[in-house]
Design a protein around this motif. Structure first.
Motif, mmCIF file in Angstrom:
data_model
loop_
_atom_site.group_PDB
_atom_site.id
_atom_site.type_symbol
_atom_site.label_atom_id
_atom_site.label_comp_id
_atom_site.label_asym_id
_atom_site.label_seq_id
_atom_site.Cartn_x
_atom_site.Cartn_y
_atom_site.Cartn_z
ATOM 1 N N ASN A 133 79.049 4.736 44.255
ATOM 2 C CA ASN A 133 79.897 3.612 43.900
ATOM 3 C C ASN A 133 80.694 3.894 42.636
ATOM 4 O OD1 ASN A 133 78.965 2.177 46.077
ATOM 5 N ND2 ASN A 133 77.429 1.047 44.905
ATOM 6 N N GLN A 134 80.098 4.606 41.699
ATOM 7 C CA GLN A 134 80.768 4.886 40.432
ATOM 8 C C GLN A 134 81.968 5.810 40.646
ATOM 9 O OE1 GLN A 134 78.268 6.719 37.536
ATOM 10 N NE2 GLN A 134 79.697 6.360 35.871
ATOM 11 N N ASN B 5 83.921 5.930 43.163
ATOM 12 C CA ASN B 5 84.997 5.242 43.858
ATOM 13 C C ASN B 5 85.698 4.215 42.977
ATOM 14 O OD1 ASN B 5 84.466 6.666 46.179
ATOM 15 N ND2 ASN B 5 83.068 5.138 46.992
ATOM 16 N N TYR B 6 85.191 3.944 41.805
ATOM 17 C CA TYR B 6 85.758 2.928 40.925
ATOM 18 C C TYR B 6 87.050 3.444 40.311
ATOM 19 C CZ TYR B 6 86.045 -0.791 37.515
ATOM 20 O OH TYR B 6 86.470 -1.866 36.784
ATOM 21 N N ARG B 7 88.111 2.671 40.395
ATOM 22 C CA ARG B 7 89.401 3.048 39.823
ATOM 23 C C ARG B 7 89.896 1.949 38.900
ATOM 24 N NH1 ARG B 7 91.593 7.852 40.192
ATOM 25 N NH2 ARG B 7 93.597 6.870 40.180
ATOM 26 N N SER B 8 90.296 2.314 37.698
ATOM 27 C CA SER B 8 90.872 1.359 36.767
ATOM 28 C C SER B 8 92.366 1.257 37.018
ATOM 29 C CB SER B 8 90.625 1.809 35.333
ATOM 30 O OG SER B 8 91.262 0.948 34.438
ATOM 31 N N ASP C 181 86.673 5.277 34.073
ATOM 32 C CA ASP C 181 87.429 4.085 34.456
ATOM 33 C C ASP C 181 86.620 2.816 34.248
ATOM 34 O OD1 ASP C 181 89.424 5.778 35.174
ATOM 35 O OD2 ASP C 181 89.266 5.444 37.325
ATOM 36 N N GLU C 182 85.360 2.856 34.638
ATOM 37 C CA GLU C 182 84.508 1.679 34.506
ATOM 38 C C GLU C 182 84.286 1.313 33.043
ATOM 39 O OE1 GLU C 182 80.253 0.027 36.238
ATOM 40 O OE2 GLU C 182 80.852 2.088 36.602
#
Length: 94
Positions: free
Chosen positions: A14-15, A17-20, A79-80
């Motif tokens: 999940n981390q 795939n995270y996009r800011s 990003d996260e």
């Protein structure tokens, strides 16, 4: 529960795939338009952006180092973490 450095397979998936949405733009604005504090205005820190512009004028441009360093910090953090720190928690400086 604390994992002490070990990631669960689901959490690491999940981390990645995270996009800011704002990180890249804010970082590049900090690097390229540091005399105008464009990264501050882009993130919604109007008061801090005005302070930065005034500092740049009073120091004859020496204070442009601050947004330049912030741009590097933005681009090197995850990003996260960027979203948590600068978008959600609204940390205005470094």
């Amino acid at each position: 529960m604390e994992t002490y450095g070990y990631n669960h397979p689901q959490s690491s998936q999940n981390q990645s795939n995270y996009r800011s949405e704002k990180k890249l733009a804010a970082g590049l604005l900090g690097l390229l338009l540091s005399p105008f504090a464009a990264n501050k205005f882009y993130l919604g820190y109007i008061k801090e952006g005005i302070i930065q512009v005034i500092l740049n004028i009073c120091t004859c441009g020496v204070a442009t180092v601050i947004p330049f360093i912030e741009g590097i910090i933005y681009l090197t953090m995850s990003d996260e973490q960027f979203d948590r720190t600068y978008v959600q928690n609204k940390k205005p400086w470094f």
